[in-house]
Structures are given as structure tokens and as C-alpha cells.
Write an enzyme that holds these catalytic residues in place. Structure first.
Site, PDB file in Angstrom:
ATOM      1  N   TYR A  96      22.018  19.795  -4.989  1.00 26.32           N
ATOM      2  CA  TYR A  96      21.647  20.648  -3.866  1.00 26.32           C
ATOM      3  C   TYR A  96      22.313  20.146  -2.593  1.00 26.32           C
ATOM      4  O   TYR A  96      22.525  18.945  -2.422  1.00 26.32           O
ATOM      5  CB  TYR A  96      20.128  20.621  -3.688  1.00 26.32           C
ATOM      6  CG  TYR A  96      19.490  21.993  -3.551  1.00 26.32           C
ATOM      7  CD1 TYR A  96      19.875  23.056  -4.355  1.00 26.32           C
ATOM      8  CD2 TYR A  96      18.459  22.216  -2.627  1.00 26.32           C
ATOM      9  CE1 TYR A  96      19.275  24.297  -4.237  1.00 26.32           C
ATOM     10  CE2 TYR A  96      17.847  23.448  -2.512  1.00 26.32           C
ATOM     11  CZ  TYR A  96      18.258  24.492  -3.319  1.00 26.32           C
ATOM     12  OH  TYR A  96      17.657  25.719  -3.199  1.00 26.32           O
ATOM     13  N   GLY A 103      12.915  22.628  -4.232  1.00 28.31           N
ATOM     14  CA  GLY A 103      11.499  22.706  -4.566  1.00 28.31           C
ATOM     15  C   GLY A 103      11.088  21.668  -5.588  1.00 28.31           C
ATOM     16  O   GLY A 103      11.783  21.463  -6.604  1.00 28.31           O
ATOM     17  N   ASP A 105       8.785  21.720  -7.765  1.00 29.28           N
ATOM     18  CA  ASP A 105       8.529  22.273  -9.093  1.00 29.28           C
ATOM     19  C   ASP A 105       9.824  22.450  -9.882  1.00 29.28           C
ATOM     20  O   ASP A 105       9.878  22.164 -11.083  1.00 29.28           O
ATOM     21  CB  ASP A 105       7.772  23.593  -8.997  1.00 29.28           C
ATOM     22  CG  ASP A 105       8.476  24.640  -8.135  1.00 29.28           C
ATOM     23  OD1 ASP A 105       9.288  24.261  -7.259  1.00 29.28           O
ATOM     24  OD2 ASP A 105       8.202  25.845  -8.325  1.00 29.28           O
ATOM     25  N   ARG A 106      10.885  22.877  -9.197  1.00 32.53           N
ATOM     26  CA  ARG A 106      12.174  23.036  -9.875  1.00 32.53           C
ATOM     27  C   ARG A 106      12.712  21.682 -10.321  1.00 32.53           C
ATOM     28  O   ARG A 106      13.212  21.535 -11.446  1.00 32.53           O
ATOM     29  CB  ARG A 106      13.169  23.726  -8.955  1.00 32.53           C
ATOM     30  CG  ARG A 106      12.795  25.143  -8.587  1.00 32.53           C
ATOM     31  CD  ARG A 106      13.671  25.703  -7.483  1.00 32.53           C
ATOM     32  NE  ARG A 106      15.058  25.886  -7.916  1.00 32.53           N
ATOM     33  CZ  ARG A 106      16.052  26.188  -7.079  1.00 32.53           C
ATOM     34  NH1 ARG A 106      15.825  26.314  -5.778  1.00 32.53           N
ATOM     35  NH2 ARG A 106      17.288  26.350  -7.546  1.00 32.53           N
TER      36      ARG A 106
END
Length: 255
Positions: A96, A103, A105-106
Site C-alpha cells: 500500500y 484496513g 481487516d484486509r
């Protein structure tokens, strides 16, 4: 060492108490609550649990919800630890632009998927799909590098957006059909095929970029609904975020 894993999504909080903080640990207890009800956990589902000695959680619902969860954890002498995506962890490197903005969760789901795939054979590219309130479709190459991913609305958000922006679409949920002949089926089919199309396009991108066929792993509360509409093979995993939290905990809390 009892370990508590918590996954706070946009709609529900899911939790599991494990015998140890490591992959494939035995589950001692587990449950789920809608976010509106989490203020009763300490006097309800958590009241009789064996106190955890370590905790690791993933939260996407915001700081206010996180603080409410921490208030419920005050019945135990355990320090809350929440995942923030980093440059690398548990075999995955983060591509990223700003790693910490990915995120949680990702990030956790990708770690869970990576180790799930490794347990089945040699490393290969992955497409990791989470189907929930929102849908994420993330790509990992065979070296464990997160290449990037897609975010799109889940079924519910798509339907609500159409209902609020278009007159006359307040209709019941329909069925997924190849050639819908009523509005309910047209709405349900449109949302389902939009998600399926995003997954299929990412599989094409990864196939071209990596020169190899990726493995597709899908999770999330609505993942099973996608099965009949997918044209690419995929594996449906029930607890991908918990799997990721266990892998991370095994390294963070190693004796």
C-alpha cells in the site's frame, strides 16, 4: 495461555476464546453480537469465560466502538491490543502507498489466507475476497507481497443506494438469475454479478501480472451467497480473520 481474538466489523462483533495463541488452537468459546448490543458483553456472554491472558483484535468500526469494547474487557486483567497494518508481518509485505492506512481487516484476512494456502502446498499468487457490508478484493503475489486491491459496496449498500436514489425500487430481495424478468431479481442479480465481476477481473489482473493462476479465497458473512454465481474456482473459508489473528498472535506472544 488463553487467547481472545476479536473481529469488530461494520455490523457485528465476533469473538473467540482459544486455548493458546497459535494456529489451529482449540476453540474454548465463541460468539457474535450486533454492535448495538456490545455494551452487555461483560455481564452476558463474557461473564463466565475463563479470563484471557492475551488479546488481539481487529476493528474497522471506529474509535468510539473500540472504546466500548475495551470498557467491556475491564472485567479481565488483559491489555487490549489492536492490529494496525504495518510494512510487513507474518510473511506478508504491504504494498500500500501508506501501509498503516490499509484496513486492519484486509491486512489480517490476507495473513490468514496466505497461511491457509501455504498449509495446502507451495506458495502461489492469491486473490483474497471479503464479502460483508463492504466487499474487498485483494491480490498477493507468490512472494507474499500485497499488490493492491479493490473496495466496492456489499449487497445491502448497493440496494439501499438504488432505493434512495431511484423512485419505485422499494421491492423485496429477489433471486439471482441469468435473465431477470422482475425488479427484485434484477436488483439482486445486478449486485451479485457486480461483485463476481470484480473478483473475476482481479483474477485476470493477477494471472497476467504474475504469470501464474492465482488461488482465490473468499470469506465473510455473505460469501456463501456468491458461490453459484462465480465463474472462477474459489475456496470458502469461515474464519479468515480469526485465522490471521492467530498467526499474528503466535509471533507476537511467543514465549
Amino acid at each position: 495461555m488463553k487467547f481472545l481474538a476479536i473481529d469488530v466489523g461494520n455490523t457485528r462483533l465476533k469473538w473467540a476464546l482459544y486455548e493458546h495463541p497459535r494456529a489451529n488452537a482449540r476453540v474454548l468459546a465463541q460468539g457474535a453480537e450486533f454492535l448495538d448490543h456490545i455494551d452487555k458483553l461483560a455481564e452476558g456472554a463474557w461473564a463466565t469465560l475463563t479470563p484471557p491472558e492475551r488479546m488481539l483484535g481487529c476493528v474497522v468500526a471506529g474509535d468510539a466502538v473500540r472504546r466500548r469494547v475495551e470498557d467491556q474487557m475491564e472485567i479481565w486483567d488483559v491489555a487490549p491490543q489492536w492490529v494496525v497494518a504495518s510494512a510487513a508481518e507474518a510473511g506478508i509485505s504491504n504494498g500500500y502507498d501508506y501501509p498503516a492506512r490499509l484496513g486492519a481487516d484486509r491486512w489480517v484476512a490476507m495473513i490468514g489466507a496466505w497461511h491457509c494456502a501455504l498449509a495446502q502446498g507451495p506458495a502461489r499468487p492469491l486473490v483474497v475476497v471479503m464479502v460483508g457490508t463492504a466487499v474487498t478484493v485483494d491480490a498477493i503475489d507468490a512472494s507474499g507481497k500485497f499488490l493492491g486491491g479493490l473496495i466496492l459496496p456489499g449487497h445491502g449498500i448497493m440496494l439501499r443506494a438504488l432505493e434512495s436514489g431511484t423512485a419505485g425500487l422499494h421491492v423485496p430481495t429477489g433471486e439471482v438469475r441469468e435473465f431477470p424478468t422482475n425488479t427484485s431479481d434484477a436488483l439482486t442479480s445486478g449486485g451479485t454479478y457486480a461483485i463476481a465481476g470484480a473478483v473475476e477481473r482481479m483474477v485476470q489482473h493477477v494471472r497476467k501480472h504474475c504469470g501464474a493462476e492465482p488461488k482465490c479465497i473468499m470469506a465473510g458473512g455473505a460469501g456463501w451467497k456468491m458461490a453459484p454465481s462465480m465463474s472462477v474456482q474459489f475456496e470458502l473459508v469461515d474464519n479468515l480473520i480469526f485465522d490471521g489473528l492467530l498467526e499474528m498472535a503466535a509471533r507476537r506472544f511467543a514465549a
